[in-house]
Design an enzyme around this catalytic site. Structure first.
Site, short mmCIF file in Angstrom:
data_model
loop_
_atom_site.label_atom_id
_atom_site.label_comp_id
_atom_site.label_asym_id
_atom_site.label_seq_id
_atom_site.Cartn_x
_atom_site.Cartn_y
_atom_site.Cartn_z
N GLY A 12 21.89 49.91 27.35
CA GLY A 12 23.09 50.04 28.16
C GLY A 12 22.20 51.25 29.39
N GLY A 17 23.69 55.84 29.96
CA GLY A 17 22.66 55.03 29.38
C GLY A 17 21.52 55.75 30.32
N PHE A 119 44.57 62.28 42.50
CA PHE A 119 44.55 60.44 41.39
C PHE A 119 46.04 61.24 41.03
CE2 PHE A 119 41.37 57.57 40.53
CZ PHE A 119 40.85 57.71 42.12
N ASP A 213 29.00 44.44 23.31
CA ASP A 213 27.95 43.90 22.68
C ASP A 213 27.56 45.82 21.34
OD1 ASP A 213 28.15 41.36 23.50
OD2 ASP A 213 26.52 42.17 25.15
N GLN A 232 43.84 50.34 28.34
CA GLN A 232 44.27 50.76 30.05
C GLN A 232 44.46 49.68 30.58
OE1 GLN A 232 42.41 53.57 32.66
NE2 GLN A 232 44.35 54.49 32.26
N HIS A 234 45.09 48.95 33.90
CA HIS A 234 45.68 49.26 35.62
C HIS A 234 46.36 48.67 36.63
CE1 HIS A 234 44.36 50.80 39.83
NE2 HIS A 234 43.46 51.42 38.73
N LEU A 244 39.75 44.96 41.12
CA LEU A 244 40.92 46.56 41.11
C LEU A 244 40.56 46.47 42.38
CD1 LEU A 244 41.52 49.19 39.28
CD2 LEU A 244 39.69 49.97 39.87
N GLU A 247 42.88 52.93 42.24
CA GLU A 247 44.19 54.32 42.92
C GLU A 247 43.19 55.29 43.75
OE1 GLU A 247 44.82 55.83 37.85
OE2 GLU A 247 44.84 57.40 39.14
N ARG A 278 48.91 56.00 34.56
CA ARG A 278 48.01 54.76 35.30
C ARG A 278 49.79 53.62 34.32
NH1 ARG A 278 41.92 54.00 36.12
NH2 ARG A 278 42.33 55.05 38.14
N HIS A 343 41.90 46.80 32.19
CA HIS A 343 40.64 47.87 33.05
C HIS A 343 39.71 48.41 32.42
CE1 HIS A 343 39.32 49.77 36.47
NE2 HIS A 343 39.55 51.08 36.01
N ARG A 381 43.67 57.00 30.42
CA ARG A 381 42.82 57.67 30.47
C ARG A 381 43.26 58.18 31.78
NH1 ARG A 381 38.51 55.92 34.84
NH2 ARG A 381 38.92 54.41 34.19
#
Ligand SMILES: Cc1cc2nc3c(=O)[nH]c(=O)nc-3n(C[C@H](O)[C@H](O)[C@H](O)COP(=O)(O)OP(=O)(O)OC[C@H]3O[C@@H](n4cnc5c(N)ncnc54)[C@H](O)[C@@H]3O)c2cc1C
Length: 570
Positions: A12, A17, A119, A213, A232, A234, A244, A247, A278, A343, A381
């Site tokens: 990744g 990553g 937020f 994966d 989640q 959104h 999206l 927020e 959320r 999301h 989250r």
């Protein structure tokens, strides 16, 4: 088969990553493999920002990592592991300043300090941002640093299987997508950073590559998936496309209206209104729509028209473009039609209790970023905490590994056994191209996505979850008979999509299994048949293991002790 040998391999090339790769490559012979070019990773799509208690805005000077941790734990509906959260929030200011010093072009206040915006669920405005393209800015910054420091990349290499050797991780087998050749990576340490798996749902803000994966490969080796029921949804994705709408739009002062022109959040979260966490805003919008107060029974309005034109152009330019291009609406002039969509995945690859963060039960195998469940988000989250998680734990895992003795690599014998298994599987799939009795992978994927949307969305109940589980188990059987469109080796996307589907079906089944088991409502998991939180029976993590006769459910305690458990009020 070609064999490559490394001290550590990271799968990744998103933010998590890359951050690990940058750290490990300082002293180890390490590689980063990715199924797409690194800057096409989903981290680049992040819009709103990254949280850190910098206290840069006038009036927020007394913000602290502890206050950030409190908001995160409360937002998580008390399911997050409090020690891990505290570690993350203490690292946050250092990580943001490190990214700044690497050259990340953060938006600024007139004082020259990094700008911050409010937020959801946060007691202070602590989300640092680069306009509304924060992920893009951070991903490019880290990628440049990786190039500068000579990190070794294998782009368009697809992780097919992990394998064990001598009781620990032995390495992995990847498909070189360009040539169709399988390649073994022999290494004593694998760090999975394969991102989210929102594409298990039909309506999602996630990139098409977000198919879990890493989760699938780890699960097949017996590593559990943790807290999978917490998905989640959104609150604000563009009606019709599910792109999206950050927020940040509400953080900058946007209002939500129903078809009666009521700011309905007043009823659900009178103190925080549109900036409630959320899970609460998504439930509120869904309730408004279900009770007939949505537009066309399908969406509500996110209204920015009262904001200054310049503010929208400067702070939300990407959102404005998305609305103009994909809905024909300029948010300076008209409200944006929005509805909730999948999301983020709070759950992921299970990690060990009381151990190094990110370490799994299988020695040598680590998981970080959205594919993992280190449990910093618990049942819900907070926006801006995921970009933070990727960099904090990417750096932490890199540094932790560098302090270890390099373990010896697996014997060639065990590699050959693993190679044989994967080759057989791929050949079997390729043989099934154009077969008469074959099942269409696209149809299976569509059915899975629709089922997840219908029964594992904002509201859930026993009957729906049982149906979902039954459908998914049926699809698992159909998958055994899929056919591919071609047996060509080069860039065989039919084969890639098939391998992805294999992972997604396991994830879907684990999600439905955990959601059926959890007979309470907590964070993003809302059961209409058990509408309250039940700390007596369910204040613990779910761990789903593969079993011979279906999936096995176990639990793991939550790390508590720092913040008192209370009912959430906003
Ligand atoms: C539209 C959108 C906006 C968001 N906005 C925000 C925000 O403002 N703030 C915030 O905190 N969070 C935000 N998030 C969440 C956050 O962006 C992600 O959780 C985070 O960036 C994930 O980073 P990652 O490194 O774990 O994975 P990713 O960035 O998703 O990277 C995954 C990597 O794994 C590789 N990979 C996957 N499978 C394989 C395979 N089989 N073989 C080889 N390589 C593989 C991919 O090629 C990719 O490089 C947003 C998410 C979305 C979808």
């Amino acid at each position: 088969m070609r064999v490559e040998e490394f001290d550590g391999v990271i799968v990744g090339a998103g933010l998590s990553g890359l951050r690990t790769g940058l750290e490990l490559s300082k002293e180890w012979n390490a590689a980063v493999i990715s199924k797409v070019h690194p800057v096409r990773s989903h981290s680049g799509a992040a819009q709103g920002g990254i949280n850190a208690a910098l206290g840069n805005l006038p009036g927020s000077e007394d913000d602290t990592p502890r206050a950030h941790a409190f908001d995160t734990v409360k937002g998580s509906d008390y399911l997050a592991d409090q020690n891990v959260v505290m570690f993350m929030t203490e690292e946050a200011p250092k990580i943001v300043l490190e990214l700044e010093s690497m050259g990340a072009p953060f938006s600024r206040l007139s004082s020259g300090l990094i700008a911050q915006r409010p937020f959801g669920g946060a007691g202070y405005p602590r989300t640092c941002f680069a306009g509304d393209r924060t992920g893009h800015a951070l991903l490019h910054t880290l990628f440049e640093q990786c190039i500068r420091n000579g990190v070794k990349f294998y782009n368009e290499y697809f992780l097919v299987d992990l394998f064990k050797a001598e009781g620990r991780i032995g390495g992995l087998i990847a498909l070189d997508m360009k040539s169709g050749e399988l390649v073994s990576f022999r290494t004593p340490y694998v760090i999975l950073a394969t991102g989210g798996f929102g594409r298990v749902y039909k309506q999602s803000t996630n990139a098409v590559i977000n198919t879990g994966d890493g989760n699938g490969a780890a699960f097949r080796l017996g590593v559990p998936m943790q807290d999978m029921e917490f998905v989640q949804i959104h609150p604000t994705t563009l009606y019709g496309t599910n792109i999206l709408i950050s927020e940040g739009a509400r953080g900058e002062g946007g209002f939500l209206y129903n078809n009666k022109h009521e700011r309905f959040m007043e009823k659900y979260a009178p103190n925080t209104m549109e900036l409630a966490p959320r899970d609460i805003v998504s439930r509120s919008i869904t309730t408004e729509i279900l009770e007939g107060r949505g537009f066309e029974n399908a969406y509500v309005h996110l209204d920015l028209t009262h904001l200054d034109d310049q503010k929208i152009k400067k702070k939300l330019p990407g959102i404005r473009e998305i609305c103009i291009y994909f809905a024909g609406i300029d948010p300076i002039e008209k409200p944006i039609p929005v509805h909730p969509g999948q999301h983020y995945s709070m759950g992921g690859i299970g990690t060990k209790f009381d151990s190094e963060y990110g370490e799994t039960d299988l020695p040598g195998l680590y998981a970080i970023g959205e594919c993992s469940c280190l449990s910093v988000h618990g049942a819900n989250r907070l926006g801006g905490n995921s970009l933070l998680e990727t960099s904090v734990f990417g750096r932490y895992v890199g540094r932790t590994l560098l302090m270890k003795e390099k373990s010896p690599v697996a014997s060639l014998d065990s590699i050959e056994k693993a190679e044989k298994k994967t080759i057989e599987k791929i050949e079997e799939l390729l043989k099934r191209w154009n077969s008469i009795s074959g099942k269409n992978a696209v149809e299976i994927r569509e059915k899975m996505g629709e089922t997840m949307n219908k029964y594992l969305g904002v509201y859930r109940n026993e009957a729906g979850l049982k149906t979902a589980l039954m459908v998914i188990q049926e699809l698992q059987k159909e998958f055994a008979r899929i056919e591919l469109p071609t047996d060509d080796r080069k860039y065989n996307f039919g084969l890639i999509r098939g391998l992805e589907l294999r992972n997604m079906l396991d994830i879907a089944e684990a999600t439905a299994t955990a959601a059926l088991w959890r007979k309470e409502s907590r964070g993003a998991h809302w059961r209409t048949d058990y509408p309250s939180r039940n700390d007596t029976d369910y204040l613990n993590h779910t761990m789903i293991y593969p079993g011979k006769d279906g999936m096995i459910i176990k639990t793991k305690p939550v790390k508590l002790g720092m913040f008192e458990i209370k009912e959430r009020q906003y």
